[in-house]
Write a protein that holds these residues in place. Structure first.
Motif, PDB file in Angstrom:
ATOM      1  N   ASN A  92      -8.971   7.444  -1.618  1.00 14.31           N
ATOM      2  CA  ASN A  92     -10.290   7.020  -2.095  1.00 14.31           C
ATOM      3  C   ASN A  92     -10.603   5.611  -1.576  1.00 14.31           C
ATOM      4  OD1 ASN A  92      -9.040   5.135  -3.755  1.00 14.31           O
ATOM      5  ND2 ASN A  92      -9.201   6.388  -5.613  1.00 14.31           N
ATOM      6  N   GLN A 100     -10.503   2.837  -2.763  1.00 15.61           N
ATOM      7  CA  GLN A 100      -9.543   1.785  -3.141  1.00 15.61           C
ATOM      8  C   GLN A 100      -8.177   2.000  -2.465  1.00 15.61           C
ATOM      9  OE1 GLN A 100     -11.432   3.440  -5.697  1.00 15.61           O
ATOM     10  NE2 GLN A 100     -12.892   1.780  -5.339  1.00 15.61           N
ATOM     11  N   GLU A 148       0.837  -1.214   0.000  1.00 18.40           N
ATOM     12  CA  GLU A 148       0.000   0.000   0.000  1.00 18.40           C
ATOM     13  C   GLU A 148       0.871   1.263   0.000  1.00 18.40           C
ATOM     14  OE1 GLU A 148      -3.956  -1.723   2.341  1.00 18.40           O
ATOM     15  OE2 GLU A 148      -2.235  -0.993   3.513  1.00 18.40           O
ATOM     16  N   ARG A 169      -6.280   4.547  -2.908  1.00 19.95           N
ATOM     17  CA  ARG A 169      -5.392   5.364  -3.755  1.00 19.95           C
ATOM     18  C   ARG A 169      -5.598   6.840  -3.412  1.00 19.95           C
ATOM     19  NH1 ARG A 169      -4.052   2.708  -8.586  1.00 19.95           N
ATOM     20  NH2 ARG A 169      -2.702   4.523  -8.820  1.00 19.95           N
ATOM     21  N   GLN A 220       2.248   1.817  -3.442  1.00 20.41           N
ATOM     22  CA  GLN A 220       1.216   2.349  -4.328  1.00 20.41           C
ATOM     23  C   GLN A 220       1.034   3.848  -4.111  1.00 20.41           C
ATOM     24  OE1 GLN A 220      -0.697   0.507  -6.817  1.00 20.41           O
ATOM     25  NE2 GLN A 220      -0.678   2.713  -7.222  1.00 20.41           N
TER      26      GLN A 220
END
Ligand code: UTP
Length: 395
Positions: free
Chosen positions: A193, A195, A26, A197, A29
């Motif tokens: 968000n 997800q 995470e 991201r 990302q």
């Protein structure tokens, strides 16, 4: 650009805290998402557009725009403009450009707003049908450019495919995406968000010009012989796409910007089209200075024709960001999905008017040309739009 270590230095404590609870994947990302972000610019944007915002009347002498009123035209005038418009459409001087990148948060329809249907006819189809009818009348093809955004691009294209492009020739429709920009909490914090991201959102309909330039579409239009770009939005169910009388006015005047307006009702939620020191401007209704709600006679209904050469040149110039506060889905500090008030930064397409030199305005009748679908219920809603379609014998 930014990396995870920069967060606290730029007051991004919320994300820095959440980082401590993220897995390595995470974090990686998020690091990728942050790579394109300049945190200093984000801070400046927050301060300029939110913290220090002021609602001020535009500078200079403010006056109503000069208009030609459609219902006051003699039959001869109307018909000669119509002929002029049809001739220009026939020889391919017009392209249609649709802004459909918005989030439609107020309507909360699942899917792009253009897929919302009345009696099985979607808003996209309502517009496609008009363009096809006009193409047949003029024995030509009309290129149709449709702006989407990250949030609805794939679904929009899928929808068109499912309905065989409503019989439009697929090669005459071009979909292109507008840019995104970060959205922030009211405290200026970056968000994640659903997800996980970095939360970003479409950068407002004014993102249209940079998107057209970046995708080389002005060149495509030029090669096709397009001189005029007709722009409209997705949610006015009574829009007359490429109305020949309106097109004729743009051809006759050769103005950089030709605009359709309506007379606003008392305090109505439409921008006001005015002249500020001889430049056409729109004061958005969300930014109308107090006392100005009923001062001007022309409401903006999002229908304009631009000279292509004007737009192409002006697209390289900067447009300011405005504030929009919307309810957006995001993760809270415990990583639970929530809808919360969020600050969005939006460019407005009409801010490009400041770079234009010549203007023309046509005032039209609201009952036959304007009924926006903005809300589920109440004003400008599913019910009012449906009634307008019935009253105008479209449904
Ligand atoms: P609105 O200002 O009504 O916004 O858009 P919206 O996103 O559709 O709806 P709400 O405010 O969230 O409920 C006016 C027009 O501008 C387009 C919309 O698709 C609509 O045609 N638009 C708006 C974009 O193309 N991109 C944007 O970023 C915002």
């Amino acid at each position: 650009m930014a990396n995870l270590q920069d967060l606290t230095q730029h007051n991004q404590f919320a994300l820095a805290d959440m980082l401590t609870m993220m897995s390595e994947d995470e974090k990686n990302q998020l690091a990728l998402d942050l790579d394109g972000i300049n945190l200093e610019e984000v801070e400046t944007l927050y301060n300029d557009v939110y913290v220090n915002r002021q609602v001020e009347a535009p500078a200079g002498h403010l006056a109503d725009v000069d208009v030609e009123v459609k219902s006051d035209m003699t039959e001869e005038r109307r018909s000669s403009l119509e002929q002029l418009g049809l001739e220009a459409i026939k020889v391919g001087r017009f392209a249609a450009l649709l802004m459909a990148g918005g989030q439609g948060t107020r309507l909360a329809h699942p899917g792009p707003k253009g897929t919302f249907s009345f009696n099985d006819i979607s808003l996209f189809e309502l517009q496609a049908k008009q363009l096809l009818k006009l193409s047949a009348e003029c024995n030509t093809t009309i290129p149709w450019f449709i702006m989407t955004s990250d949030i609805n691009h794939d679904e929009t294209i899928e929808f068109f495919k499912t309905y065989q492009y409503f019989n439009y020739d697929e090669k005459d429709i071009t979909f292109f995406k507008q840019p995104n920009i970060v959205a922030l909490s009211p405290e200026g914090q970056l968000l994640l968000n659903a997800q996980g991201r970095l939360l970003t959102a479409p950068n407002g309909n004014g993102g249209i010009y940079e998107a057209l330039a970046a995708t080389g579409l002005y060149q495509t239009m030029k090669k096709r012989g397009v001189d005029f770009i007709y722009l409209n939005n997705i949610d006015n169910v009574l829009v007359k796409v490429l109305d020949p009388v309106f097109c004729g006015l743009a051809v006759e005047s050769e103005a950089d910007v030709t605009t359709k307006t309506i007379k606003p009702l008392n305090g109505e939620s439409v921008g006001r089209v005015i002249m500020a020191d001889n430049k056409k401007q729109v004061m958005e209704y969300t930014e109308l200075p107090e006392g100005m709600e009923n001062q001007f006679d022309n409401g903006n209904i999002g229908i304009h024709i631009f000279r292509r050469d004007f737009l192409e040149e002006a697209s390289a110039k900067a447009l300011p960001y405005h504030l929009a506060i919307k309810n957006l889905e995001q993760l809270d500090e415990d990583f639970a999905i929530q809808k919360k008030e969020t600050l969005k930064f939006e460019k407005f397409y009409f801010d490009i008017f400041r770079y234009a030199d010549s203007f023309k305005t046509l005032q039209v009748d609201r009952t036959s040309e304007f009924s926006p679908l903005k809300n589920k219920e109440g004003k400008d809603s599913i019910e009012t739009a449906h009634q307008a379609l019935v009253d105008n014998h479209i449904l």
